[in-house]
Enzyme design. Structure first.
Site, PDB file in Angstrom:
ATOM      1  N   ASP A  35       0.861  -1.192   0.000  1.00  0.00           N
ATOM      2  CA  ASP A  35       0.000   0.000   0.000  1.00  0.00           C
ATOM      3  C   ASP A  35       0.894   1.238   0.000  1.00  0.00           C
ATOM      4  O   ASP A  35       0.804   2.103   0.866  1.00  0.00           O
ATOM      5  CB  ASP A  35      -0.913  -0.015   1.219  1.00  0.00           C
ATOM      6  CG  ASP A  35      -2.036   1.005   1.132  1.00  0.00           C
ATOM      7  OD1 ASP A  35      -2.401   1.398   0.004  1.00  0.00           O
ATOM      8  OD2 ASP A  35      -2.553   1.412   2.188  1.00  0.00           O
ATOM      9  N   ASP A  61       4.112   1.328   8.814  1.00  0.00           N
ATOM     10  CA  ASP A  61       2.988   0.408   8.896  1.00  0.00           C
ATOM     11  C   ASP A  61       3.009  -0.569   7.723  1.00  0.00           C
ATOM     12  O   ASP A  61       2.930  -0.157   6.572  1.00  0.00           O
ATOM     13  CB  ASP A  61       1.674   1.192   8.903  1.00  0.00           C
ATOM     14  CG  ASP A  61       0.478   0.314   9.229  1.00  0.00           C
ATOM     15  OD1 ASP A  61       0.660  -0.895   9.433  1.00  0.00           O
ATOM     16  OD2 ASP A  61      -0.649   0.843   9.276  1.00  0.00           O
TER      17      ASP A  61
END
Length: 332
Positions: free
Chosen positions: A205, A222
């Site tokens: 992502d 993350d």
């Protein structure tokens, strides 16, 4: 990966619950709690007595198995061990994954930064080096449990969910169903032109909001969406503008990337296909989370008539773009 729950997934995650969860690990909170921007999970900055604050990520219930979260943690730890600037979860009491009152969470050191300047070619070259190092590690071994990014998981399944659950307005259903079929056919042609490309462990992502920049360069904070897929999945979101602009940007990225990892130029056939799959997946992601009260508040425009009209036009544009030649890889 879908969820249908009568009770909102984070209904019981009160401030007291969050602080008590951190205290249960042996850390001692000082009462300070700041909610950070996150929709898939719940993320907080937590003050710790006589120490720097930590960041706590509470995982969305029922989304990942514990073993899949363990793979996420192991991947980020492997990158950190290779001296790649990522923020891996803290090991406390011999574990990186903790549980409290039905919630699973991980703790991280607090790291700040700003968004990278993607219009700066030097920045893009630095990001290319960063991604090349990550992919060199990611190619060592495969994920066993984390899903892959491919036409089925990011295209066929999201399309089916949207159609079967009545999210498309009746007067637009025929148009959206038709253009989404054309879009998936275009995706398939792109994959056929690319041929057999390797699937490696990815961040998955890799948009600018997931990269923090400091004077020392970039870092990720993350890896919640890490998956398997072609290397170009982590690169195409750094490209923007007209074709000529993206060609220059790609050249800068590759200047850094190829210093640490080989890149298969055939993967450039997948850029617009992956963009198309992301568009389909994003609409389904919003739909699957719509019962979470945070989503209607944060995305009030979703599921409106205008929203689906725009998606029809967007997919039509992608159908045309996927039949254009891939970006040239200048200088390589």
């Amino acid at each position: 990966m879908t969820e249908t729950q009568a009770t909102p997934p984070f209904a019981g995650l009160t401030p007291d619950c969050v602080l008590n969860a951190i205290d249960a690990t042996g850390l001692r909170t000082d009462g300070r709690l700041l909610a950070l921007n996150s929709y898939e999970n719940r993320v907080y900055q937590i003050g710790i007595e006589d120490a720097s604050p930590v960041v706590a990520k509470f995982y969305r219930p029922a989304r990942w198995q514990d073993a899949a979260i363990a793979e996420e943690h192991a991947f980020s730890a492997e990158l950190a061990e290779a001296e790649i600037p990522v923020v891996a979860p803290l090991t406390i009491n011999g574990s990186t994954l903790h549980q409290f009152e039905g919630y699973r969470f991980a703790l991280f050191a607090r790291r700040g930064g700003r968004a990278p300047e993607l219009d700066n070619l030097d920045t893009l070259e630095w990001l290319g080096r960063f991604m090349g190092r990550i992919h060199a590690v990611g190619a060592r071994t495969p994920f066993q449990l984390r899903p892959a990014i491919n036409p089925d998981t990011f295209g066929v399944a999201p399309r089916r969910f949207l159609l079967e659950n009545g999210f498309i307005p009746a007067d637009l259903r025929e148009a959206w169903e038709s253009v989404s079929t054309q879009a998936l056919e275009g995706v398939q042609r792109c994959y056929e032109r690319a041929g057999d490309v390797a699937a490696i462990r990815l961040h998955g992502d890799c948009h600018a909001g997931n990269i923090l920049w400091t004077d020392d360069g970039p870092h990720f904070v993350d890896f919640d969406d890490c998956r398997s897929g072609p290397a170009v999945q982590d690169l195409w979101m750094m490209l923007s503008g007209e074709r000529a602009d993206m060609t220059v940007q790609l050249s800068a990225i590759m200047e850094g990337y190829e210093a640490f990892a080989d890149f298969n130029a055939r993967e450039l056939h997948l850029v617009e296909a992956l963009r198309t799959l992301r568009l389909l997946h994003y609409s389904a992601w919003l739909a699957q989370r719509w019962e979470d009260p945070a989503f209607p508040v944060a995305f009030p425009w979703f599921n409106s008539q205008r929203y689906w009209q725009d998606r029809v036009l967007e997919l039509r544009e992608q159908v045309a773009l996927m039949d254009e030649p891939p970006l040239p890889l200048r200088g390589f």
